[in-house]
Design a protein around this motif. Structure first.
Motif, short mmCIF file in Angstrom:
data_model
loop_
_atom_site.label_atom_id
_atom_site.label_comp_id
_atom_site.label_asym_id
_atom_site.label_seq_id
_atom_site.Cartn_x
_atom_site.Cartn_y
_atom_site.Cartn_z
N PHE A 64 -7.25 5.55 0.69
CA PHE A 64 -6.71 5.50 -0.67
C PHE A 64 -6.03 6.83 -1.03
CE2 PHE A 64 -10.49 2.60 -1.18
CZ PHE A 64 -9.74 1.43 -1.18
N GLU A 65 -5.03 6.75 -1.90
CA GLU A 65 -4.34 7.94 -2.38
C GLU A 65 -5.19 8.73 -3.36
OE1 GLU A 65 0.38 6.88 -2.12
OE2 GLU A 65 -0.69 6.27 -3.93
N GLU A 66 -6.02 8.02 -4.12
CA GLU A 66 -6.89 8.65 -5.11
C GLU A 66 -8.07 7.73 -5.37
OE1 GLU A 66 -5.28 8.70 -9.15
OE2 GLU A 66 -3.65 7.40 -8.46
N GLU A 67 -9.10 8.26 -6.01
CA GLU A 67 -10.27 7.44 -6.33
C GLU A 67 -9.98 6.67 -7.61
OE1 GLU A 67 -15.08 7.77 -7.18
OE2 GLU A 67 -13.96 9.51 -6.41
N CYS A 68 -9.74 5.38 -7.46
CA CYS A 68 -9.41 4.52 -8.59
C CYS A 68 -10.51 3.49 -8.79
CB CYS A 68 -8.08 3.80 -8.35
SG CYS A 68 -6.66 4.87 -8.09
N LEU A 72 -0.51 -7.25 -2.23
CA LEU A 72 0.82 -6.64 -2.24
C LEU A 72 1.14 -6.17 -3.65
CD1 LEU A 72 3.00 -9.12 -0.10
CD2 LEU A 72 1.77 -7.09 0.67
N THR A 73 1.66 -4.96 -3.78
CA THR A 73 2.21 -4.51 -5.06
C THR A 73 3.71 -4.37 -4.90
OG1 THR A 73 2.21 -2.09 -4.78
CG2 THR A 73 0.10 -3.13 -5.32
N VAL A 75 8.03 0.20 -12.55
CA VAL A 75 7.43 1.45 -12.07
C VAL A 75 6.46 2.01 -13.11
CG1 VAL A 75 7.94 3.85 -11.45
CG2 VAL A 75 9.43 2.01 -10.63
N GLY A 76 5.29 2.44 -12.61
CA GLY A 76 4.38 3.22 -13.43
C GLY A 76 3.43 2.48 -14.34
N VAL A 77 3.32 1.13 -14.21
CA VAL A 77 2.47 0.40 -15.14
C VAL A 77 1.04 0.22 -14.62
CG1 VAL A 77 4.33 -0.83 -16.30
CG2 VAL A 77 3.31 -1.81 -14.22
N GLY A 78 0.73 0.78 -13.45
CA GLY A 78 -0.65 0.74 -12.95
C GLY A 78 -0.90 -0.24 -11.82
N LYS A 79 0.14 -0.75 -11.19
CA LYS A 79 -0.03 -1.72 -10.09
C LYS A 79 -0.84 -1.11 -8.94
CE LYS A 79 4.34 -2.21 -9.31
NZ LYS A 79 4.79 -1.17 -10.24
N SER A 80 -0.43 0.06 -8.49
CA SER A 80 -1.12 0.71 -7.37
C SER A 80 -2.54 1.09 -7.74
CB SER A 80 -0.35 1.96 -6.92
OG SER A 80 0.94 1.63 -6.47
N PHE A 81 -2.72 1.55 -8.98
CA PHE A 81 -4.06 1.94 -9.45
C PHE A 81 -5.00 0.74 -9.39
CE2 PHE A 81 -7.53 2.86 -12.20
CZ PHE A 81 -7.65 4.23 -12.27
N LEU A 82 -4.58 -0.39 -9.94
CA LEU A 82 -5.45 -1.57 -9.97
C LEU A 82 -5.69 -2.13 -8.58
CD1 LEU A 82 -4.08 -3.29 -13.20
CD2 LEU A 82 -6.30 -2.16 -12.90
N ALA A 83 -4.67 -2.07 -7.72
CA ALA A 83 -4.85 -2.53 -6.34
C ALA A 83 -5.89 -1.68 -5.63
CB ALA A 83 -3.52 -2.49 -5.60
N GLN A 84 -5.79 -0.36 -5.81
CA GLN A 84 -6.76 0.54 -5.18
C GLN A 84 -8.15 0.38 -5.81
OE1 GLN A 84 -5.20 4.62 -3.82
NE2 GLN A 84 -3.70 4.01 -5.38
N ALA A 85 -8.20 0.09 -7.11
CA ALA A 85 -9.48 -0.14 -7.75
C ALA A 85 -10.16 -1.37 -7.16
CB ALA A 85 -9.29 -0.31 -9.26
N ASP A 87 1.16 -1.32 -0.48
CA ASP A 87 1.72 -0.83 -1.75
C ASP A 87 3.24 -0.69 -1.64
OD1 ASP A 87 1.48 0.11 -4.36
OD2 ASP A 87 1.34 2.20 -3.73
N ASP A 88 3.93 -0.87 -2.75
CA ASP A 88 5.39 -0.70 -2.83
C ASP A 88 6.14 -1.60 -1.86
OD1 ASP A 88 5.22 1.15 -4.84
OD2 ASP A 88 5.33 2.90 -3.53
N PHE A 89 5.75 -2.86 -1.81
CA PHE A 89 6.45 -3.82 -0.97
C PHE A 89 7.79 -4.20 -1.60
CE2 PHE A 89 7.23 -8.38 0.07
CZ PHE A 89 7.55 -8.20 1.40
N ALA A 90 8.77 -4.47 -0.76
CA ALA A 90 10.09 -4.97 -1.16
C ALA A 90 10.92 -3.95 -1.92
CB ALA A 90 9.95 -6.25 -2.01
N LEU A 91 10.72 -2.67 -1.63
CA LEU A 91 11.57 -1.65 -2.25
C LEU A 91 12.97 -1.66 -1.66
CD1 LEU A 91 9.32 1.53 -2.65
CD2 LEU A 91 10.17 -0.01 -4.43
N ARG A 92 13.04 -1.98 -0.36
CA ARG A 92 14.34 -1.98 0.32
C ARG A 92 14.43 -3.17 1.26
NH1 ARG A 92 13.81 3.65 3.32
NH2 ARG A 92 12.78 4.11 1.33
N LYS A 93 15.64 -3.48 1.69
CA LYS A 93 15.87 -4.61 2.59
C LYS A 93 15.26 -4.31 3.95
CE LYS A 93 19.49 -7.78 4.15
NZ LYS A 93 18.79 -8.95 3.61
N LEU A 94 14.67 -5.32 4.57
CA LEU A 94 14.03 -5.16 5.87
C LEU A 94 15.01 -5.46 7.00
CD1 LEU A 94 10.57 -6.91 5.24
CD2 LEU A 94 11.21 -4.52 4.87
#
Length: 258
Positions: free
Chosen positions: A66-70, A198-199, A109-119, A168-175
């Motif tokens: 994890f990136e941080e303790e969530c 997936l976030t 961006v920034g609404v807590g998707k990664s935080f809640l996924a890590q939680a 985390d951060d899926f679909a930011l760019r074309k694969l």
């Protein structure tokens, strides 16, 4: 009270040396409370079980990456976001992992998707599940590099094996064509065997366009989304509210009014 060297040796051979730091206090407590031998044995063994459980949780949290303790308790609900709290709370019962189902967090961006996924991942670690957290780009780069040294199968298994994989951060760019194939393999291998979160900043309906091979995309996403709990988060940036600059700006505003 000092512990005799012979007892220390015995405890170490039995892999019970974790008792040593607390044993004098437990002996004093047993005398004070007039515990019998069986009660004292149960007490020190319960201490050891708790210590080992805590160590196992700590090891699982470290291995998850994890990136941080969530945790859900630390989420800032004062942020002006919109999310189905009832569905979110239900997910923290972790029944979706038992059923090998998936979860999607979508939103800006920034609404807590990664935080809640890590939680959710943190809660899964505490419940004795194996968890891995990784951003989509490093995941795909790892798989791509593994083809150069013929370690692709081993690397793919490392992402398939966890009970819960958080991308985390899926679909930011074309694969690319290769990345499309690799992500297809990953989702197909995990389908009905384990759970994936997936976030993404993009809505699920936009995901097809980022894959290079439409047929692979449709096959993988149909399977994944059919078993996925989709939560859309919208509103004010959670990250902006918790940034140090926010506090500094608030303080500047206060000074300007005094």
């Amino acid at each position: 009270m000092s512990i005799q060297p012979e007892l220390k040796t015995v405890l170490k051979r039995l892999k019970l040396s974790g008792m040593l730091p607390t044993l004098p206090d437990r002996l004093a407590y047993a005398r004070k409370e007039k515990l019998d031998y069986l009660q004292f044995l149960e007490l020190v063994l319960s201490d050891e079980m708790e210590r080992r459980d805590q160590k196992h949780v700590s090891n699982r949290l470290t291995a998850a990456g994890f990136e941080e303790e969530c945790t859900l308790e630390r989420f800032d609900w004062s942020a002006k976001i919109r999310i189905d709290k009832a569905r979110l709370t239900d997910l923290f019962g972790l029944h979706f992992i038992q059923r090998q189902e998936n979860v999607v967090f979508c939103g800006p961006v920034g609404v807590g998707k990664s935080f809640l996924a890590q939680a959710l991942g943190h809660a899964a670690c505490r419940a004795n599940y194996r968890v891995r957290f990784i951003k989509a780009d490093p995941l795909l780069k790892t798989l791509a590099r593994s083809r150069a040294d013929n370690s692709f199968d081993r690397e793919l298994r490392a992402f398939i094996s966890p009970d819960l994989l958080i991308v985390d951060d899926f679909a930011l760019r074309k694969l690319s064509s290769q990345a499309t194939s690799d992500f297809y393999d990953l989702l197909i291998e995990r389908h009905t065997r384990s759970s994936t979160i997936l976030t993404s900043n993009r809505g699920v309906e936009e995901w097809m366009a980022i894959f290079d091979e439409p047929l692979l995309a449709q096959s993988a996403l149909d399977r994944f989304c059919h078993r996925a709990h989709q939560l859309v988060i919208d509103g004010e940036s959670y990250r902006k509210r918790t940034a140090p600059a926010s506090a500094a700006t608030l303080e500047t505003g206060r000074n300007a009014t005094t």
